[in-house]
Design an enzyme around this catalytic site. Structure first.
Site, PDB file in Angstrom:
ATOM      1  N   ARG A 109      20.345  33.214 -24.168  1.00  0.00           N
ATOM      2  CA  ARG A 109      19.342  33.653 -23.200  1.00  0.00           C
ATOM      3  C   ARG A 109      19.968  34.717 -22.281  1.00  0.00           C
ATOM      4  NH1 ARG A 109      13.863  33.576 -22.151  1.00  0.00           N
ATOM      5  NH2 ARG A 109      13.325  32.707 -20.133  1.00  0.00           N
ATOM      6  N   THR A 150       6.878  37.205 -28.835  1.00  0.00           N
ATOM      7  CA  THR A 150       8.232  36.762 -29.091  1.00  0.00           C
ATOM      8  C   THR A 150       8.296  36.625 -30.599  1.00  0.00           C
ATOM      9  OG1 THR A 150       8.325  35.731 -26.939  1.00  0.00           O
ATOM     10  CG2 THR A 150       9.809  34.814 -28.552  1.00  0.00           C
ATOM     11  N   THR A 166      13.441  36.774 -27.969  1.00  0.00           N
ATOM     12  CA  THR A 166      12.354  37.476 -27.287  1.00  0.00           C
ATOM     13  C   THR A 166      12.853  38.603 -26.392  1.00  0.00           C
ATOM     14  OG1 THR A 166      10.424  37.090 -25.850  1.00  0.00           O
ATOM     15  CG2 THR A 166      12.412  35.905 -25.280  1.00  0.00           C
ATOM     16  N   GLU A 208      12.885  39.887 -19.119  1.00  0.00           N
ATOM     17  CA  GLU A 208      13.004  38.436 -19.006  1.00  0.00           C
ATOM     18  C   GLU A 208      13.137  37.962 -17.564  1.00  0.00           C
ATOM     19  OE1 GLU A 208      12.087  36.209 -21.954  1.00  0.00           O
ATOM     20  OE2 GLU A 208      13.350  37.863 -22.602  1.00  0.00           O
ATOM     21  N   SER A 225      13.061  28.937 -19.792  1.00  0.00           N
ATOM     22  CA  SER A 225      12.298  29.463 -20.925  1.00  0.00           C
ATOM     23  C   SER A 225      11.394  28.377 -21.486  1.00  0.00           C
ATOM     24  CB  SER A 225      13.271  29.928 -22.005  1.00  0.00           C
ATOM     25  OG  SER A 225      12.575  30.233 -23.194  1.00  0.00           O
ATOM     26  N   GLY A 243       5.121  32.214 -24.893  1.00  0.00           N
ATOM     27  CA  GLY A 243       5.334  31.863 -23.489  1.00  0.00           C
ATOM     28  C   GLY A 243       5.100  30.388 -23.246  1.00  0.00           C
TER      29      GLY A 243
HETATM   30  O1  DON Z   1      11.273  32.465 -22.682  1.00  0.00           O
HETATM   31  C1  DON Z   1      10.068  32.362 -22.477  1.00  0.00           C
HETATM   32  O2  DON Z   1       9.500  31.319 -22.261  1.00  0.00           O
HETATM   33  C2  DON Z   1       9.218  33.611 -22.552  1.00  0.00           C
HETATM   34  N1  DON Z   1       9.973  34.757 -22.121  1.00  0.00           N
HETATM   35  C3  DON Z   1       8.747  33.769 -23.961  1.00  0.00           C
HETATM   36  C4  DON Z   1       7.825  34.913 -24.060  1.00  0.00           C
HETATM   37  C5  DON Z   1       6.889  34.811 -25.148  1.00  0.00           C
HETATM   38  O3  DON Z   1       6.880  33.887 -25.931  1.00  0.00           O
HETATM   39  C6  DON Z   1       5.957  35.921 -25.212  1.00  0.00           C
HETATM   40  N2  DON Z   1       4.754  35.561 -25.814  1.00  0.00           N
HETATM   41  N3  DON Z   1       3.744  35.457 -25.228  1.00  0.00           N
END
Ligand code: DON
Length: 516
Positions: free
Chosen positions: A52, A325, A343, A364, A396, A418
């Site tokens: 990450r 992602t 991502t 991020e 995350s 997300g």
């Molecule tokens: O790490 C996370 O939870 C987010 N940055 C992931 C982003 C993601 O899955 C984008 N899709 N909507």
């Protein structure tokens, strides 16, 4: 598949796919972001590689707020100030060195070829690129790669990425030093300094990954292993632990009763996520307590009978991007399994490419608690455990997951999307374990999601029959349709025949299940 056919193991293949998707899926696949790799080796050993992104050393808790303490719109999502120190190159390289059998040059060769020789764009690729056209136009170094003479690419065009090929070639020859202590670092730091960012070479020189045991739970006799904080396994396992106390199957798939219990499990798990969890290098996550079966039983006691637990605030979800992602699952002939979710956060991340480096940088930083009480891009209202600190990783939702039954891999799964990631992984698992779906049905079945704040149950078209929607409203749930859900590319191993089933999620036109 080529890597596996040439004798590589699942980790070799996963690293090769990681680099290849950085070329063929530029919105999401990346070297400018970060993520998680979950490995289950055939010898029973499990490992979690956490690559990450980290907050830059000059980051501060209030860096996205104005003098009055209000969030400055766009600062944590666009441009260089939104960029966390990327971890993908370090993560993939360490995974390969520790668990792979091939050389970096071997596993990166296909990606370099795809970048330098280009690849034919299909409808799915063009659809994704089109979402960025406006962004690309504003920056000549981006437009020169992702637009064709200033216009969008069409189906059948070739996307050639010479700059990215050079960057990948440098990494292939020099290893992580090229990215963290070399020419690529310099390009990123220079661009950041010239464009209002705070990244320095020290941020890159100090970047580290972590390698730990995954965190898991046992659900009705199935061993679930998944991504510990800053990843989403605690949220997934809390929901499973709560639901284990209910006869989901008897209550019926998406019946009023099973939905109420599932939504309640989601509500409590997200409350705890947003209250307690953060980067384990910085905060103490109450892992044992949150994962205990007793705690789940206590929560079950609190769930009212067929009535929604009141959630005070009602506001709409701010993001309508659900697929930004990338998740992929790999299984090899030896029985090693790898699940990777990585991502750059939003589609095309922060929307910037440093000089001629050829790849998008992440945004991020928006996954941190930018301000207490203020929702992020995914509507998540997060707590003080996730405030910005120099060198810290943002919390995350990514939840790469492997399910083991009787010592053998049964399911390899995960997804982008997300905050909706853990609830989707939950649904894929219960669709198989409780509702006897095959992997294709489980992955492609319409989904629901609830995180309490915002107080909206979001549903994919056809997920719920209209009488049930009405019943949910009557119970106090606010139900609304939601269209973009991420692709849960998954594998299922038939325990009787040992046949492998790959499921391509039809939500994403650019995905694929393949075997040989
Ligand atoms: O790490 C996370 O939870 C987010 N940055 C992931 C982003 C993601 O899955 C984008 N899709 N909507």
């Amino acid at each position: 598949m080529q890597i596996l056919q040439n004798g590589g193991n699942a980790v070799d293949a996963a690293v090769a796919v990681g680099y290849a998707l950085a070329v063929t899926n530029p919105c999401c696949g990346n070297i400018g972001g970060g993520g998680f790799m979950l490995i289950h080796l055939a010898n029973g050993k499990d490992t979690f590689i956490n690559f990450r992104e980290k907050a830059p050393l000059a980051a501060t808790q209030n860096m996205y707020l104005d003098k009055q303490g209000k969030v400055i719109s766009g600062l944590s999502t666009k441009g260089y100030l939104a960029v966390g120190v990327p971890g993908t190159v370090m993560g993939l390289d360490k995974a390969l060195a520790e668990y792979g059998t091939m050389t970096r040059v071997q596993v990166m060769a296909p990606a370099i070829k795809l970048a330098s020789g280009g690849f034919g764009l299909q409808q799915g690729d063009v659809d994704i690129l089109n979402t960025g056209t406006k962004k690309f136009k504003t920056q000549p170094n981006v437009a020169s790669i992702f637009l064709k003479n200033g216009k969008s690419y069409q189906v059948g065009d070739r996307l050639v990425q010479k700059n990215l090929a050079q960057t990948l070639q440098l990494i292939s020859s020099l290893g992580t030093n090229a990215f963290y202590k070399g020419a690529i670092t310099q390009k990123i730091v220079k661009a950041s300094q010239e464009n209002g960012g705070i990244l320095t070479s020290a941020d890159f020189a100090n970047y580290t990954i972590t390698r730990t045991q995954p965190i898991g739970c046992n659900y009705r006799g199935y061993e679930v292993i998944s991504a510990p904080p800053p990843g989403g396994s605690i949220t997934l396992c809390q929901m499973l632990n709560i639901l284990e106390g209910y006869p989901l199957k008897q209550l019926g798939l998406r019946s009023k009763a099973s939905l109420h219990l599932t939504l309640s499990a989601m509500l409590y798990a997200y409350r705890d996520r947003n209250t307690y969890l953060g980067d384990p290098d910085f905060v103490k996550n109450p892992v044992e307590r949150l994962l205990s079966k007793d705690y789940a039983a206590q929560i079950r006691q609190k769930i009212p009978k067929l009535c929604a637990t009141p959630s005070k605030d009602l506001y709409s979800i701010t993001s309508h991007e659900g697929t930004n992602t990338t998740h992929y699952s790999v299984l090899d002939r030896y029985g090693n399994a790898v699940a990777v979710t990585y991502t750059i956060n939003s589609y095309f991340g922060a929307g910037v490419i440093a000089g001629n480096s050829g790849f998008f940088l992440n945004n991020e930083m928006d996954d941190f608690t930018v301000s207490l009480g203020v929702p992020n891009n995914f509507g998540l209202v997060q707590g003080s455990a996730n405030i910005i600190q120099p060198g810290k990783r943002p919390l995350s939702s990514m939840t790469p997951t492997i399910v083991i039954k009787n010592g053998k891999v049964l399911i390899v799964t995960g997804r982008p999307g997300g905050s909706t990631i853990p609830t989707t992984v939950l649904q894929v698992l219960i669709n198989i374990i409780d509702y006897d779906m095959n992997i294709n049905e489980a992955v492609n079945a319409p989904r629901i999601h609830y995180q309490g704040l915002p107080n909206l149950v979001i549903t994919e078209p056809y997920a719920l029959k209209s009488p049930v929607v009405q019943e949910l409203w009557e119970m106090g749930y606010r139900v609304t349709p939601f269209l973009t859900w991420g692709a849960a590319e998954s594998i299922f191993v038939d325990p009787k025949t040992e046949a492998l089933y790959g499921a391509n999620d039809s939500r994403k036109s650019a995905g694929k299940a393949a075997a040989y």
